[in-house]
Scaffold this motif. Structure first.
Motif, short mmCIF file in Angstrom:
data_model
loop_
_atom_site.label_atom_id
_atom_site.label_comp_id
_atom_site.label_asym_id
_atom_site.label_seq_id
_atom_site.Cartn_x
_atom_site.Cartn_y
_atom_site.Cartn_z
N LEU A 1 43.63 32.12 33.96
CA LEU A 1 42.34 32.35 33.31
C LEU A 1 42.57 32.20 31.81
CD1 LEU A 1 40.07 35.45 34.15
CD2 LEU A 1 39.76 33.86 32.26
N GLU A 2 41.92 31.26 31.21
CA GLU A 2 42.07 30.95 29.79
C GLU A 2 43.50 30.48 29.48
OE1 GLU A 2 39.54 32.51 26.94
OE2 GLU A 2 38.38 31.50 28.51
N ASP A 3 44.40 31.43 29.27
CA ASP A 3 45.71 31.06 28.73
C ASP A 3 46.88 31.68 29.46
OD1 ASP A 3 45.22 33.66 28.08
OD2 ASP A 3 45.86 33.50 25.99
N ARG A 4 46.59 32.36 30.57
CA ARG A 4 47.68 33.08 31.23
C ARG A 4 47.29 33.38 32.67
NH1 ARG A 4 46.92 38.28 27.39
NH2 ARG A 4 45.92 36.67 26.12
N TYR A 5 48.22 33.92 33.41
CA TYR A 5 47.95 34.35 34.78
C TYR A 5 47.58 35.82 34.76
CZ TYR A 5 50.17 29.98 36.04
OH TYR A 5 50.47 28.65 36.15
N TYR A 6 46.38 36.12 35.14
CA TYR A 6 45.97 37.52 35.25
C TYR A 6 46.27 38.02 36.66
CZ TYR A 6 43.70 37.78 30.71
OH TYR A 6 43.45 37.81 29.36
N THR B 1 42.19 52.52 41.78
CA THR B 1 41.25 51.80 40.93
C THR B 1 41.83 50.40 40.71
OG1 THR B 1 40.03 51.83 38.85
CG2 THR B 1 42.28 52.72 38.79
N ILE B 2 41.26 49.63 39.79
CA ILE B 2 41.71 48.25 39.62
C ILE B 2 42.58 48.14 38.38
CG2 ILE B 2 41.01 45.84 39.41
CD1 ILE B 2 40.25 47.29 42.07
N GLY B 3 43.86 47.88 38.57
CA GLY B 3 44.75 47.60 37.46
C GLY B 3 44.62 46.14 37.05
N VAL B 4 44.72 45.90 35.73
CA VAL B 4 44.68 44.54 35.21
C VAL B 4 45.93 44.31 34.37
CG1 VAL B 4 43.40 42.87 33.80
CG2 VAL B 4 42.16 44.66 35.06
N GLY B 5 46.64 43.23 34.67
CA GLY B 5 47.81 42.85 33.90
C GLY B 5 47.88 41.34 33.82
N TYR B 6 48.95 40.84 33.21
CA TYR B 6 49.05 39.38 33.08
C TYR B 6 50.51 38.97 32.92
CZ TYR B 6 49.42 40.56 28.14
OH TYR B 6 49.82 41.10 26.96
N THR B 7 50.75 37.72 33.16
CA THR B 7 52.05 37.13 32.91
C THR B 7 51.83 35.71 32.42
OG1 THR B 7 54.22 36.62 33.82
CG2 THR B 7 52.37 36.29 35.29
N GLU C 1 57.86 35.98 34.77
CA GLU C 1 59.10 36.71 34.48
C GLU C 1 58.74 38.07 33.91
OE1 GLU C 1 62.08 35.53 35.27
OE2 GLU C 1 61.25 33.61 35.94
N LYS C 2 57.99 38.02 32.81
CA LYS C 2 57.55 39.27 32.20
C LYS C 2 56.10 39.52 32.59
CE LYS C 2 60.35 38.92 28.01
NZ LYS C 2 60.20 38.53 26.59
N PHE C 3 55.81 40.76 32.92
CA PHE C 3 54.45 41.13 33.30
C PHE C 3 54.00 42.30 32.42
CE2 PHE C 3 53.72 38.86 37.32
CZ PHE C 3 55.00 38.42 37.63
N SER C 4 52.81 42.17 31.85
CA SER C 4 52.27 43.21 30.98
C SER C 4 51.06 43.88 31.65
CB SER C 4 51.82 42.60 29.65
OG SER C 4 52.94 42.07 28.97
N PHE C 5 51.01 45.18 31.52
CA PHE C 5 49.89 45.95 32.06
C PHE C 5 48.87 46.18 30.94
CE2 PHE C 5 48.53 50.36 33.79
CZ PHE C 5 47.41 49.80 34.37
N LEU C 6 47.64 45.78 31.16
CA LEU C 6 46.59 45.95 30.16
C LEU C 6 45.92 47.32 30.25
CD1 LEU C 6 44.42 42.70 29.92
CD2 LEU C 6 45.51 43.94 28.05
#
Lengths: 325, 325, 325, 325, 325, 325
Positions: free
Chosen positions: F112-117, F128-134, F138-143
């Motif tokens: 989506l746009e510039d990364r994998y959500y 509930t619904i967690g949202v993160g991206y990579t 390799e590295k995954f960030s939690f929003l």
């Protein structure tokens, strides 16, 4: 003449396997009707078969791929291989109020007086017992709902008793009823029903949660032979088995024998795995008096249709020896 | 002649209080029957009153101090002060199977054709509708259970319609039923019932859980006036209020008007505090056509009997203006 | 000497009101203990009173304003006006595992052998029966939990029977148990309990959901007189009433008489309105053999403490005439 | 200026009764709003009041006689005697999807930035939090639902915190939710909400089933003072009491103090008897900083509106001494 | 000598399959006992085996075709092929009150002091723990019910600890208990039990609903090795897996290690399909100290009996590395 | 460019079997991922796959042998044979409050746009619904958590619509939710969400209990193609099937088509037998526009991962012919 006591020399049959001492044994080629026999069917089970013009006809519960429950017309030369209509039965009916479709399921069929009566669980503001008939398995007419909701497992006796129609039935509630006894009701005209009497209730074990009449009772000199299902509630849900009882010929609310053990419980993959695991649910028999052979049609796992066999004298002996009225 | 449309000049009455604009108002001396009127009574409520020989008679639900539910015979000169028998009605009945006592409650009484019919919630393997009659409020005969269990709130129409008897009723389950619509059933003989039709179901608010017919319908030129109770489920239990509807004279399953708001909800201490808090449950009316006066007998908190009053034209106006069929 | 069979000439008393023919009647100044008697109390009810040094002492259930349930020490000159400690009883106890506080409620107290034993519903991974004792209503020692969870209403017999201690009790579950029978257990040492026997189960009506022993049984020549509560489930919740039974002196699991009707059900505002509406729950009696007088302490609406009175011979006559063992 | 920290010299008030040492005391003329104040009202309770132009305005939950739940506009000179509109508020709203009415109840009102914001439990495929506003208590505009269903008790903070709006709320389910913790959510624009944080959950006793924010928090130098309701489940249903907590001024999901005991529990007839017995439910306060006076508006038995009083310093002292964070 | 620590060179065994790194592995010829091994059996599972006279004996749960639950005596030369009696064990017992049959299931057997003790879930007004014994697997005597109902999974320690008997057990309710922790109780005489202590409760995941002791604990120098079952509730019912813990030798209510992961969960058709899908339930082990071999008997799908194997040192290593006490 | 509308020539594929006329057909080598693929896995299912650098990457639900639910990173050359990490994804996250682990399950992934959500069901005081991206798997960030609890099945649209992010989601409760409709929420920044709109609710049959979005919607010229699961409640539990709908491109809360029949229901052993019998649950698709091929990854019996295939035009034709919006 087409009564249930006629001879059916071509009925489906397979001998009891060597070494098997059970009263009832399964057909080795079960299930006889797979879930996807028709183009739209999700499952075909809990279905009713009668001899018809030297062959066999029946009314079949087919849930479609929306998981709507309806009943379909079917024909067979041998009682094992079936052609079932893709479309459900269209009922001739002049009252639009009654014509609305909620659901139709678990049919029974019997030759009674002059025609084939069909009873089924009919949705009318909840499940109740629909009554209809056919002369030819081509046209089907809807008469009326016999009872108020909530009711299931309405099963007619195959002849009038003392001038009246009688129907076994099982008062229920509006969900997955966790209780239920067998009652019998009487009618002068198939429309109005009364003189409701309690026949039998739950007992321990396999029939501890609820019970319900199965196929149309078989008349024997000693009484009406009734196969009926019983339900046990395990911690992982309902288990549907079936057994037998013998009812008084003249006062069919009186129980002469009631078998303690079940006759068949879900033990095969087609009975234990499917849309509703652990269900063996009989809705019809074929009975050939000369040979004593009985073929029982029953649903497996609410998904497929299976066959089991026995001899009337064997069931009667079982009842005499295992009755726990 | 004793029909419900006769004049009852001596019926209980109290004028609408000044400043009160409600359709229905309570009797200022409520409750008229205390819980302990008889020696053994725990509570007396949900009871049915009719004019009888210029005075009043009735059948009363009395729960005794075992909390057994039964129905008793009572008499009154003025419809307000009652003598109720200590012992429950003994029913003349030749079928021992039917004679077993489980429970009897919530009677209705109506003059119909040639006698006073009594219907009540009768225990026969669960609650169903018992039908009996009396000619004289001395001897009471039990006819039959009209329906299979589970049913409650069986209420006869006070005359035949197109040659048949009709009874409102409410299919239920075997507990504190959390659902329930009003149906009507038809009978040629008070024994066999059929042609069951759905009359009306639940709606929002005060009638969102279940509904049930109250007193015997009152015939008006425009239709049958039905008071009925409705139940709302709060987080602290059921709340029983009552409202009104108008049914078609010839096809009583057709609803002409249905009042949106309730007419009376539990708001007094004798309606809000007792064996079952928050219950106002009507089972009988007296109606005097010349004056338009209606007296409604209703149970308070499943403990005592109370009276409320209204005028037929006021109820009709309310229905016309507030119908949400 | 301090046994329950001693005379208590100064026990609380009020004569049966004129015209009242009930076996039991209420004290006219009820409730005797208001909900807020102590600084921190939300409610004081289900409490146990004994004669003590010519006056009265007791252990009282006080729920505080956190709605924590605990038991407090109290004293009274007349059995009616009470001083109750603000702080709950501190139990002497050497096992820290047992000392953790979950909840303590519904105490009973009895003089037994050489001391006052206290039993109560004690939280230890769920409700069970705590056993402790005091010699002086100053220091209280905790012995052990008599049973595994889940149990409630543990009530000691006031003397050894055939050399053993006996305790009535009511196996339960971990919530608002909707079932429950009375059992009796036997012990050589107040620590280990066995020979558990079923005494009596639920019946219809007021005692159809569950039952539980109330005050310490009163020894009579004919048997142990037991007041016990019974619970009915209405559609708006539980109703707690109480009645009586007579148990065999030597084999206290044998029921000699069991009263069919209740003796007292919630009918006053202080029984019907409060933290738990519709509760009358007895936990203690005072009995004066010379006069036959019995004073019953019971909780009203799980909020306040009330008194009722009767005569032993009247209860015995009631049991003889109304027994439905 | 109209902020919650302004002086309200004419706010309703009654001094603490002599001898009463409770933190909060009831108004002696409770209930101030009877159930039938308006022509169509069944009950008026759980309502929100603010100072407005030197007098008082409010949004009131009025259930009508259909038992539909809606919110109405009201005005008062003294905060005690109210005129409430017969008809519910009509919301200006351009999205027809949002305009459909399911139910609206339990409003809160606060002056925030430039207008009076109203939040309430709004039916949109289940209960959620509706957000609207008014400048003048004449026209009311509907903004949006803040959250997905299922949510209740949405309460705005009365000023932005670090540039964002904050709203307390209580995720729920679609019925009489038997669980529920308080959360806080953050928004840049009153439309989009995120950064949801857990504030506090249930504890034992009076707040063991669920909790929910009550009135708009009161800013104090030490933190946000929050009155909140807590629910206990007795065997006869829910009991709603209320207590207090103090939240961090900058990070309002951090709890500084949390009172162990309740401040007020249902103990009067108007709190214990009504449409939902045993409910005391606060939705608004008036706070006068110069005097420290707080008036709390709360619903009684989901039927009427009542007032209670306290002083801010007394609540703060209570919290410091009784905190069980 | 017949203690559990004796060598059993002929115990059933099959080496860990190549490539398998699980702590426990299944026997390749599972199930070892089919559901219909005896003439009347519906299922044979949850059964207890001990070494006996150089061969093996056991007590087996057999549900018959009525679905009655009872326990039967069995013998085997190799621990794999079994002869089980058609008829259930007849218990020698002098108290007719105790002799009434409700149900008996899930036996455990251990050599203790001088005889083989049998414990099982015994119906006496609900499930509790029956205690009996045999010297010879011919005659079986019933001692007493150890506890009040409701209890399940009573498992004796195989020797006295500090002079007392100890039994693990799991307080329950009267249905398909959705909760349950392991407790231990102490007894001087196998009749009276006390000093009940909590051993361990539920945790997340596979043991989140309830847990219960499995086979008789195995004594090791470090503690008592306990295999125990745990239950997870999926949206389609209970899933029974099993794991291990180590209890203190002297104070067996103290947990030294508790394995986080399960050791075996239902994954084969004979564990996933049957009368109760998704059940693996261990009731007995054989342990050979010289080799470290352990054979675990467990029920599959409440239908058949299966075997799994491990080495004691492997289980101990697993516990040390995966303990989440 | 990596959008979902890119060509994926190497995607997994198998032609429709001869004679099969179903819209969707299963891969003949199902399941593609067994339950024990990783060392610690109890089951691997409900997993999300995307094309990544010419091969495939994904986020996989792996329940470990404690039955903890977590999500793991995985890679594959062909989309069929997978390497999945033993250890769950470690999320980069600076807010310790958000970092606490309750559970993570049922991931979806989209470019989506510039990364994998990545979105998943994330435990924070309930699901509930967690949202993160990579960027690189390799590295995954939690929003952040998008919504308050309780929510499940959060599924992002693969591009902004009118400048905003949109996420389908399904409000739930805190258990095995027996209800649930699909909603869509809008966000400017992936943190704050609002403008929540109802998309579609339950219907009869296979989707009568609850529904939830499945894979990320596929953009077509006519609308967004959404595969979604539906649940039916049989007397033996939930049955999860899946079907399809088409949503408006600009206003994705508007339903253009909604298929009446399911497309795939649990009918094979790997769908009917396992940790949760009778589940087919899709979480991802691969779509190759040039060929029209769609591969659907779905979980079987909450135990294994399976593949099914179809052509986009076939699904569109199915929707046009079978829509029951």
């Amino acid at each position: 003449m087409n009564s249930t006591s006629s001879s059916i020399p071509n009925m489906p049959w397979e001998d009891r396997p060597a070494g098997n001492s059970d009263v009832i044994w399964r057909y080795s080629a079960n299930p006889i009707i797979p879930r996807n026999l028709t183009k739209t069917s999700n499952s075909i089970f809990n279905s009713a078969v009668v001899p018809f013009k030297g062959k066999f006809a029946g009314v079949f519960r087919c849930d479609n791929k929306k998981r709507e429950m309806n009943i379909h017309n079917g024909k067979s030369d041998d009682g094992i291989h079936w052609h079932i209509e893709d479309d459900p039965i269209e009922w001739i009916n002049n009252d639009p109020e009654l014509g609305k479709f909620e659901h139709r399921y678990d049919p029974r069929v019997t030759w009674l007086e002059d025609r084939y009566y069909v009873t089924w669980c009919n949705g009318y503001h909840g499940p109740t017992i629909g009554v209809g008939y056919t002369y030819d398995f081509e046209k089907f007419s809807f008469l009326e709902n016999a009872f108020l909701p909530f009711n299931r497992n309405g099963v007619l006796f195959p002849r009038k008793i003392n001038g009246s129609f009688y129907m076994l039935n099982r008062p229920s509630d509006n969900g997955h009823t966790p209780f239920g006894d067998i009652f019998v009701s009487e009618s002068p005209d198939m429309i109005h029903w009364g003189h409701h009497r309690h026949v039998m209730g739950t007992k321990g074990g396999w029939q501890s949660t609820k019970i319900g009449a199965g196929p149309v009772p078989i008349e024997t000199p000693e009484g009406w032979l009734l196969f009926y299902h019983g339900v046990l509630t395990s911690c992982n849900g309902f288990v549907y088995s079936f057994g037998a009882a013998l009812l008084d010929l003249e006062q069919p609310w009186k129980v002469i024998y009631r078998g303690g053990p079940y006759l068949l419980s879900p033990q095969t993959l087609y009975e234990c795995v499917g849309d509703v695991p652990n269900v063996a649910f009989p809705c019809a028999t074929l009975y050939d008096p000369p040979s004593g052979r009985i073929a029982i049609y029953y649903g497996g796992a609410d998904t497929v249709t299976a066959l089991a066999f026995t001899y009337l004298p064997d069931v009667m002996a079982f009842l005499r020896e295992n009755s726990e009225k």
